[in-house]
Design a protein around this motif. Structure first.
Motif, PDB file in Angstrom:
ATOM      1  N   ASN A 149      37.308  -8.293 -53.098  1.00  0.00           N
ATOM      2  CA  ASN A 149      38.386  -8.391 -54.076  1.00  0.00           C
ATOM      3  C   ASN A 149      39.746  -8.084 -53.441  1.00  0.00           C
ATOM      4  O   ASN A 149      40.540  -7.288 -53.952  1.00  0.00           O
ATOM      5  N   VAL A 150      40.009  -8.733 -52.307  1.00  0.00           N
ATOM      6  CA  VAL A 150      41.283  -8.577 -51.606  1.00  0.00           C
ATOM      7  C   VAL A 150      41.806  -9.964 -51.252  1.00  0.00           C
ATOM      8  O   VAL A 150      41.107 -10.966 -51.392  1.00  0.00           O
ATOM      9  N   GLU A 151      43.036 -10.007 -50.755  1.00  0.00           N
ATOM     10  CA  GLU A 151      43.625 -11.279 -50.358  1.00  0.00           C
ATOM     11  C   GLU A 151      44.361 -11.129 -49.039  1.00  0.00           C
ATOM     12  O   GLU A 151      44.625 -10.011 -48.573  1.00  0.00           O
ATOM     13  N   ASP A 152      44.699 -12.259 -48.436  1.00  0.00           N
ATOM     14  CA  ASP A 152      45.383 -12.273 -47.144  1.00  0.00           C
ATOM     15  C   ASP A 152      46.697 -11.503 -47.204  1.00  0.00           C
ATOM     16  O   ASP A 152      47.455 -11.606 -48.171  1.00  0.00           O
ATOM     17  N   LYS A 153      46.935 -10.690 -46.174  1.00  0.00           N
ATOM     18  CA  LYS A 153      48.142  -9.873 -46.005  1.00  0.00           C
ATOM     19  C   LYS A 153      48.165  -8.624 -46.889  1.00  0.00           C
ATOM     20  O   LYS A 153      49.136  -7.872 -46.870  1.00  0.00           O
ATOM     21  N   GLN A 154      47.106  -8.423 -47.673  1.00  0.00           N
ATOM     22  CA  GLN A 154      47.041  -7.207 -48.482  1.00  0.00           C
ATOM     23  C   GLN A 154      46.863  -5.989 -47.592  1.00  0.00           C
ATOM     24  O   GLN A 154      46.239  -6.059 -46.531  1.00  0.00           O
ATOM     25  N   ILE A 155      47.430  -4.860 -48.011  1.00  0.00           N
ATOM     26  CA  ILE A 155      47.295  -3.596 -47.292  1.00  0.00           C
ATOM     27  C   ILE A 155      46.292  -2.724 -48.038  1.00  0.00           C
ATOM     28  O   ILE A 155      46.429  -2.507 -49.252  1.00  0.00           O
ATOM     29  N   VAL A 156      45.284  -2.222 -47.318  1.00  0.00           N
ATOM     30  CA  VAL A 156      44.237  -1.414 -47.941  1.00  0.00           C
ATOM     31  C   VAL A 156      44.026  -0.128 -47.136  1.00  0.00           C
ATOM     32  O   VAL A 156      44.583   0.044 -46.048  1.00  0.00           O
ATOM     33  N   SER A 157      43.198   0.767 -47.689  1.00  0.00           N
ATOM     34  CA  SER A 157      42.743   1.955 -46.975  1.00  0.00           C
ATOM     35  C   SER A 157      41.248   1.805 -46.717  1.00  0.00           C
ATOM     36  O   SER A 157      40.522   1.252 -47.537  1.00  0.00           O
ATOM     37  N   VAL A 158      40.802   2.298 -45.563  1.00  0.00           N
ATOM     38  CA  VAL A 158      39.405   2.149 -45.169  1.00  0.00           C
ATOM     39  C   VAL A 158      38.835   3.492 -44.716  1.00  0.00           C
ATOM     40  O   VAL A 158      39.413   4.152 -43.848  1.00  0.00           O
ATOM     41  N   ARG A 159      37.726   3.878 -45.337  1.00  0.00           N
ATOM     42  CA  ARG A 159      37.009   5.071 -44.889  1.00  0.00           C
ATOM     43  C   ARG A 159      36.048   4.672 -43.780  1.00  0.00           C
ATOM     44  O   ARG A 159      35.217   3.785 -43.956  1.00  0.00           O
ATOM     45  N   VAL A 160      36.181   5.317 -42.625  1.00  0.00           N
ATOM     46  CA  VAL A 160      35.342   4.992 -41.475  1.00  0.00           C
ATOM     47  C   VAL A 160      34.436   6.166 -41.170  1.00  0.00           C
ATOM     48  O   VAL A 160      34.892   7.312 -41.076  1.00  0.00           O
ATOM     49  N   LYS A 161      33.144   5.864 -40.989  1.00  0.00           N
ATOM     50  CA  LYS A 161      32.133   6.904 -40.889  1.00  0.00           C
ATOM     51  C   LYS A 161      31.747   7.187 -39.440  1.00  0.00           C
ATOM     52  O   LYS A 161      30.672   6.802 -38.984  1.00  0.00           O
ATOM     53  N   GLY A 162      32.616   7.842 -38.698  1.00  0.00           N
ATOM     54  CA  GLY A 162      32.278   8.240 -37.346  1.00  0.00           C
ATOM     55  C   GLY A 162      31.785   9.672 -37.309  1.00  0.00           C
ATOM     56  O   GLY A 162      31.421  10.257 -38.335  1.00  0.00           O
ATOM     57  N   GLN A 163      31.747  10.263 -36.108  1.00  0.00           N
ATOM     58  CA  GLN A 163      31.377  11.674 -35.987  1.00  0.00           C
ATOM     59  C   GLN A 163      32.362  12.558 -36.736  1.00  0.00           C
ATOM     60  O   GLN A 163      32.010  13.621 -37.233  1.00  0.00           O
ATOM     61  N   ARG A 164      33.607  12.088 -36.802  1.00  0.00           N
ATOM     62  CA  ARG A 164      34.658  12.803 -37.535  1.00  0.00           C
ATOM     63  C   ARG A 164      35.263  11.799 -38.518  1.00  0.00           C
ATOM     64  O   ARG A 164      36.289  11.186 -38.238  1.00  0.00           O
ATOM     65  N   PRO A 165      34.622  11.595 -39.683  1.00  0.00           N
ATOM     66  CA  PRO A 165      35.041  10.550 -40.614  1.00  0.00           C
ATOM     67  C   PRO A 165      36.522  10.661 -40.990  1.00  0.00           C
ATOM     68  O   PRO A 165      37.049  11.760 -41.180  1.00  0.00           O
ATOM     69  N   VAL A 166      37.174   9.515 -41.078  1.00  0.00           N
ATOM     70  CA  VAL A 166      38.593   9.485 -41.430  1.00  0.00           C
ATOM     71  C   VAL A 166      38.838   8.359 -42.430  1.00  0.00           C
ATOM     72  O   VAL A 166      38.035   7.428 -42.548  1.00  0.00           O
ATOM     73  N   ILE A 167      39.959   8.448 -43.129  1.00  0.00           N
ATOM     74  CA  ILE A 167      40.423   7.341 -43.963  1.00  0.00           C
ATOM     75  C   ILE A 167      41.682   6.776 -43.313  1.00  0.00           C
ATOM     76  O   ILE A 167      42.684   7.473 -43.163  1.00  0.00           O
ATOM     77  N   PHE A 168      41.592   5.524 -42.867  1.00  0.00           N
ATOM     78  CA  PHE A 168      42.743   4.850 -42.285  1.00  0.00           C
ATOM     79  C   PHE A 168      43.520   4.170 -43.405  1.00  0.00           C
ATOM     80  O   PHE A 168      42.975   3.342 -44.140  1.00  0.00           O
ATOM     81  N   GLU A 169      44.795   4.513 -43.524  1.00  0.00           N
ATOM     82  CA  GLU A 169      45.681   3.841 -44.473  1.00  0.00           C
ATOM     83  C   GLU A 169      46.435   2.720 -43.766  1.00  0.00           C
ATOM     84  O   GLU A 169      46.374   2.588 -42.540  1.00  0.00           O
ATOM     85  N   ASP A 170      47.150   1.921 -44.540  1.00  0.00           N
ATOM     86  CA  ASP A 170      48.007   0.870 -43.988  1.00  0.00           C
ATOM     87  C   ASP A 170      47.210  -0.102 -43.113  1.00  0.00           C
ATOM     88  O   ASP A 170      47.618  -0.451 -42.004  1.00  0.00           O
ATOM     89  N   VAL A 171      46.049  -0.534 -43.613  1.00  0.00           N
ATOM     90  CA  VAL A 171      45.199  -1.489 -42.892  1.00  0.00           C
ATOM     91  C   VAL A 171      45.481  -2.898 -43.422  1.00  0.00           C
ATOM     92  O   VAL A 171      45.387  -3.158 -44.620  1.00  0.00           O
ATOM     93  N   LEU A 172      45.826  -3.802 -42.521  1.00  0.00           N
ATOM     94  CA  LEU A 172      46.170  -5.167 -42.901  1.00  0.00           C
ATOM     95  C   LEU A 172      44.920  -6.028 -43.053  1.00  0.00           C
ATOM     96  O   LEU A 172      44.057  -6.032 -42.182  1.00  0.00           O
ATOM     97  N   VAL A 173      44.819  -6.756 -44.156  1.00  0.00           N
ATOM     98  CA  VAL A 173      43.734  -7.719 -44.358  1.00  0.00           C
ATOM     99  C   VAL A 173      44.200  -9.088 -43.876  1.00  0.00           C
ATOM    100  O   VAL A 173      45.254  -9.572 -44.283  1.00  0.00           O
ATOM    101  N   ARG A 174      43.396  -9.702 -43.000  1.00  0.00           N
ATOM    102  CA  ARG A 174      43.706 -11.045 -42.498  1.00  0.00           C
ATOM    103  C   ARG A 174      42.556 -11.974 -42.890  1.00  0.00           C
ATOM    104  O   ARG A 174      41.422 -11.776 -42.457  1.00  0.00           O
ATOM    105  N   VAL A 175      42.861 -12.955 -43.723  1.00  0.00           N
ATOM    106  CA  VAL A 175      41.829 -13.849 -44.252  1.00  0.00           C
ATOM    107  C   VAL A 175      41.989 -15.243 -43.654  1.00  0.00           C
ATOM    108  O   VAL A 175      43.056 -15.848 -43.731  1.00  0.00           O
ATOM    109  N   ASN A 176      40.916 -15.716 -43.042  1.00  0.00           N
ATOM    110  CA  ASN A 176      40.897 -17.071 -42.487  1.00  0.00           C
ATOM    111  C   ASN A 176      39.432 -17.465 -42.323  1.00  0.00           C
ATOM    112  O   ASN A 176      38.619 -16.651 -41.887  1.00  0.00           O
ATOM    113  N   ASN A 177      39.095 -18.688 -42.660  1.00  0.00           N
ATOM    114  CA  ASN A 177      37.694 -19.108 -42.582  1.00  0.00           C
ATOM    115  C   ASN A 177      37.175 -19.208 -41.150  1.00  0.00           C
ATOM    116  O   ASN A 177      35.981 -19.422 -40.926  1.00  0.00           O
TER     117      ASN A 177
END
Length: 211
Positions: free
Chosen positions: A154-182
């Protein structure tokens, strides 16, 4: 009665697991690298030189060459920098903030291809050296996805989102660019500094966070 409740709980947990898996995004580290234009390839390696492919990358038609270059800045050098293909219209150098400090430059955080008023750098091989003007950026963290993925998330090209990443030290990355192309395969790209911050491993996954 107890068994029926237990079965319902198990089914619920299994369904939640499947739903969560559908929301997972593979996370990849995009280490320092260079995209060279054809003119610069010919200067650095020779007009008749044929670049050789080392391996394909996760995105279709993108690959890494066997050849390497050296980056030269005002305060330091970085040897053995990977070159990615195919050739670009304009040379682009993508490094981390730590790399920038070693080199003594201050590149902006940008989306790929946005090079106006970016940093300049010298790129060298054993044969030659060039000055790549307005070529250096710190790549903005981003997600590659196709249109079906975009519908699912439920996102679109050029949208900015936040992503929770599950590493050894989990973080939430903000200001993540969505790039949509087939032409894209689903993956999130972060640089080496970001990967080190979360304790990255090859099986790390992320999920878009909806606040």
């Amino acid at each position: 009665m107890v068994e029926e409740v237990l079965i319902k709980e198990i089914v619920k947990k299994v369904l939640e697991t499947f739903q969560n898996e559908e929301k997972n995004i593979p996370v990849e580290v995009s280490a320092r690298h260079v995209h060279l234009c054809q003119e610069h390839i010919e200067i650095l390696f020779g007009k008749q030189y044929g670049m050789t492919k080392k391996k394909d990358l996760s995105q279709p038609d993108q690959f890494q060459y066997n050849e390497r270059v050296t980056l030269i800045g005002p305060k330091g050098i970085i040897k053995g920098v990977a070159i990615l293909g195919p050739p670009r219209d304009k040379t682009q150098v993508e490094i981390s903030k730590t790399d920038a400090k070693i080199l003594g430059i201050d590149p902006p955080v940008r989306e790929s291809g946005q090079l106006k008023e970016s940093e300049s750098i010298y790129i060298a091989t054993e044969k030659s050296v060039i000055q790549a003007k307005e070529s250096v950026i710190i790549a903005k963290r981003h997600i590659h996805m196709n249109t079906e993925d975009a519908k699912r998330f439920n996102v679109e090209d050029k949208q900015i989102v936040s992503v929770r990443v599950k590493g050894q030290r989990p973080v939430i990355f903000e200001d993540v660019l969505v790039r949509v192309n087939n032409r894209f395969n689903l993956s999130m790209h972060i640089d080496l500094d970001e990967a080190n911050a979360l304790g990255y491993s090859n099986d790390v996954l992320g999920q878009i966070v909806y606040f």
